[in-house]
Scaffold this motif. Structure first.
Motif, short mmCIF file in Angstrom:
data_model
loop_
_atom_site.label_atom_id
_atom_site.label_comp_id
_atom_site.label_asym_id
_atom_site.label_seq_id
_atom_site.Cartn_x
_atom_site.Cartn_y
_atom_site.Cartn_z
N HIS A 347 3.97 14.57 14.84
CA HIS A 347 4.83 13.31 14.43
C HIS A 347 4.86 12.64 15.81
O HIS A 347 4.81 11.38 15.60
N SER A 351 3.45 9.08 16.37
CA SER A 351 4.36 7.63 16.73
C SER A 351 3.69 7.03 17.77
O SER A 351 3.46 5.92 17.81
N ALA A 361 6.13 -0.26 11.81
CA ALA A 361 6.74 0.45 10.87
C ALA A 361 6.26 2.05 10.88
O ALA A 361 7.28 2.98 10.69
N LYS A 362 4.92 2.30 10.93
CA LYS A 362 4.53 3.67 10.96
C LYS A 362 5.15 4.64 12.23
O LYS A 362 5.37 5.66 12.27
N GLU A 365 8.58 5.36 11.73
CA GLU A 365 8.66 6.55 10.72
C GLU A 365 8.32 7.93 11.10
O GLU A 365 9.16 8.78 11.11
N HIS A 366 7.34 7.90 12.07
CA HIS A 366 6.88 9.40 12.73
C HIS A 366 8.02 9.78 13.87
O HIS A 366 8.40 10.86 14.07
N ARG A 368 10.86 8.80 13.89
CA ARG A 368 12.31 9.49 13.20
C ARG A 368 12.10 10.85 12.83
O ARG A 368 12.72 11.85 12.86
N ALA A 369 10.73 11.09 12.14
CA ALA A 369 10.47 12.40 11.75
C ALA A 369 10.31 13.56 12.89
O ALA A 369 10.58 14.64 12.71
N TYR A 584 15.08 2.09 19.30
CA TYR A 584 13.76 1.92 18.94
C TYR A 584 13.25 0.53 19.48
O TYR A 584 12.38 0.41 20.15
#
Length: 601
Positions: A347, A351, A361-362, A365-366, A368-369, A584
């Motif tokens: 992840h 990122s 955006a992606k 997402e990664h 945070r994952a 972020y």
């Protein structure tokens, strides 16, 4: 860094079988045991022949040792389910034969198997019982084996002091007995402790000594592992040319002996060194070979490592889209085998790849994952450590109680005194367990679980009385670069010093905690967001102004901070998400800043 098991090997005299048949079985068992170090596949075949011959001759003891030997060889070939079945059958057979030495040796292998699979409570319980049996039987050789194996468990639990104590005791026994194989195992494992402590020079000294012993006694499997360990020490010392020499030697060793599993790991290490030294095209070539070797050996683990490494190299080479595809494959594989630390590494790498590709955006997402899965791994490890400590206390307590039951009636008074002492010890252990459940072991700040609980309480209090509550998330900038350039030991010291700055720069009523990895959370009670941003700006400046050169010449450290207040969130989760989003943006905006920026006076 690889650890080496230290099992015992004793084949007693025959029982009901004829002397000739028993001697033939014993000879096969001895041969199988010897082959486990150099050719476990052949050792398994010989052990199976020994078992068949023992059954035909009615030689129960020989069959029990054949099962133990077969289980050991299967374990070394990573056939864990079949190995456990044979080892448990051997343990039952030794119980029926009333053979504590054979049972203890089998328990050592069962414990080692559980340790490799990450079930530390089961490993500890099996090996503590093995140690008890060996000490009761006066088996000094076996006692050294169990001490060494217990040290391996404590090592992987992170209790390095206790691990070193056991390894040192095992080394002393093996030196007294002149057991070169046992000495080599203990010396290697003492070296592993120094590696974990970041003391690579001492680690290298021990690993080189163990390597010489392996070569002297002809331990082929052990020699390959030691070549890897020496290479790891040299890489940590940033002696990349010599590290490459040892990794290359390890690669040749694996190929010469047909060890495709270890070969895949060595190829990953070769790729990592090339990537760290700027040889990105060469790194890609090694990673591709690692993928091929992994597929040939049927091991997904090293395939994941190789694909993550390939993706990182592709990002540096400006091929972000190719990196996304490679790391996405690695993530799917890591999730399939439930290797959580590889999942969060994938992840994080995704990122960075999506950020390089311009997909914010992606990337978020990664990002945070990555933090979510990393926290799951950390929490599981913390809970496993506490559970193991409880199992250890229960096992030791039951052993002491069994001893007390065997004492004479006139010793009742002494037993009561011992019970009182044990209750006091258990009380101290309970207090220590309570502290461990709230505190981060590296930094001394509160851990994530405690911060989450405190956030829930303070949210309710602020909501009930109409008070302000602010939350800040701080992240050390370019922390991976600190680890790669200066070493993980320096990285750990950076985290400790940042934690101290945060703790000393906040009030007693505030809550400062480590959220996971290089990320920290500050819970600022009865503080509006504007004032919280001012406080965080002072902390940011204090981190930047700290004398980092005293830690390592050329080291510079900054932090980025995201701040949010309860007035903009519907619940604690939303407050966290708002602060995380601003963190972020702070990183995207150039790092070393606080968002929202404090208003000027």
């Amino acid at each position: 860094m690889s650890t080496l098991p230290e099992p015992a090997a004793h084949v007693p005299d025959s029982d009901a079988a004829s002397a000739g048949a028993a001697a033939a079985v014993d000879e096969l068992n001895a041969r199988a045991w010897e082959l486990r170090l150099s050719d476990p596949a052949e050792g398994l075949r010989v052990a199976e022949r020994a078992g068949a011959a023992a059954r035909a001759a009615g030689y129960a003891r020989g069959e029990a040792y054949a099962l133990r030997n077969a289980g050991a060889c299967r374990c070394l070939q990573l056939e864990y389910e079949a190995a456990l079945a044979e080892l448990e059958a051997a343990g039952h057979a030794f119980d029926a034969l009333q053979d504590p030495v054979g049972k203890a040796s089998t328990l050592n292998w069962i414990g080692g198997l559980h340790r490799r699979r990450g079930d530390f409570p089961a490993a500890l319980q099996a090996q503590l019982e093995a140690l008890r049996l060996q000490r009761a039987a006066g088996d000094r050789d076996g006692e050294g084996d169990s001490l060494n194996n217990l040290g391996n468990v404590y090592d992987q639990l992170g209790d390095m002091a206790l691990a070193l104590e056991h390894f040192s005791a095992a080394l002393q026994i093996k030196q007294e007995l002149g057991d070169k194989l046992g000495i080599s195992h203990a010396v290697n494992n003492v070296g592993n402790i120094y590696t974990r402590l970041g003391q690579s020079t001492q680690a290298l000294e021990y690993h080189e000594r163990a390597l010489l012993l392996k070569r002297e006694i002809g331990d082929v499997m052990g020699e390959g592992l030691l070549l890897l360990n020496v290479g790891t020490d040299l890489e940590a010392l940033e002696d990349y040319p010599r590290a490459l020499e040892f990794y290359t030697a390890a690669l040749e060793h694996c190929r010469r002996h047909g060890d495709r599993y270890t070969e895949a790991g060595v190829l990953c290490d070769l790729g990592d060194v090339q990537r760290k030294t700027g040889g990105f095209e060469h790194a890609l070539a090694w990673y591709r070979q690692a993928v091929d070797a992994s597929l040939s050996a049927g091991t997904t683990y090293f395939e994941v490592e190789a694909r993550i490494g390939s993706g990182k190299a592709l990002v540096t080479l400006g091929e972000a889209r190719g990196a996304v595809a490679e790391i996405s494959t690695a993530l799917a594989l890591a999730e399939r085998i439930d290797a959580r630390h590889l999942v969060y590494e994938a992840h994080l790498a995704l990122s960075e790849a999506y950020e390089a590709a311009g997909d914010a955006a992606k990337a978020l997402e990664h990002f945070r994952a990555y933090h979510r899965v990393e926290d799951e791994v950390f929490s599981a490890e913390a809970e496993g450590r506490i559970q193991t400590l409880l199992v250890k206390a229960e096992v030791e307590s039951s052993q002491r109680e069994a001893e007390l039951l065997r004492t004479k009636n006139e010793e009742l008074s002494a037993a009561n005194e011992e019970k009182a002492r044990l209750l006091e010890v258990l009380g101290r252990q309970a207090a220590e367990l309570d502290r461990l459940s709230r505190e981060d072991a590296l930094t001394g700040l509160f851990n994530r679980r405690h911060v989450e609980a405190a956030l829930g309480l303070e949210w309710e209090r602020a909501h009930r009385f109409g008070r302000d509550l602010s939350l800040a998330i701080a992240d050390v900038d370019h922390f991976k670069g600190v680890n790669d350039r200066f070493s993980h030991a320096v990285g750990d010291e950076v985290l400790r010093r940042v934690a101290r700055i945060l703790r000393e720069g906040t009030r007693a009523v505030d809550v400062a905690g480590r959220w996971g990895g290089e990320e920290f959370v500050l819970l600022l009670v009865e503080t509006p967001p504007g004032r919280a941003a001012h406080a965080c700006e002072k902390l940011r400046a204090a981190v930047q102004a700290h004398d980092w050169a005293a830690v390592a010449p050329g080291l510079e450290v900054t932090v980025s901070v995201g701040v949010a207040g309860n007035g903009e969130a519907a619940d604690p989760a939303a407050l966290l998400a708002a602060a995380d989003a601003r963190l972020y943006l702070a990183k995207r905006g150039g790092r070393n800043r606080v968002l929202p920026a404090p208003a000027k006076d």
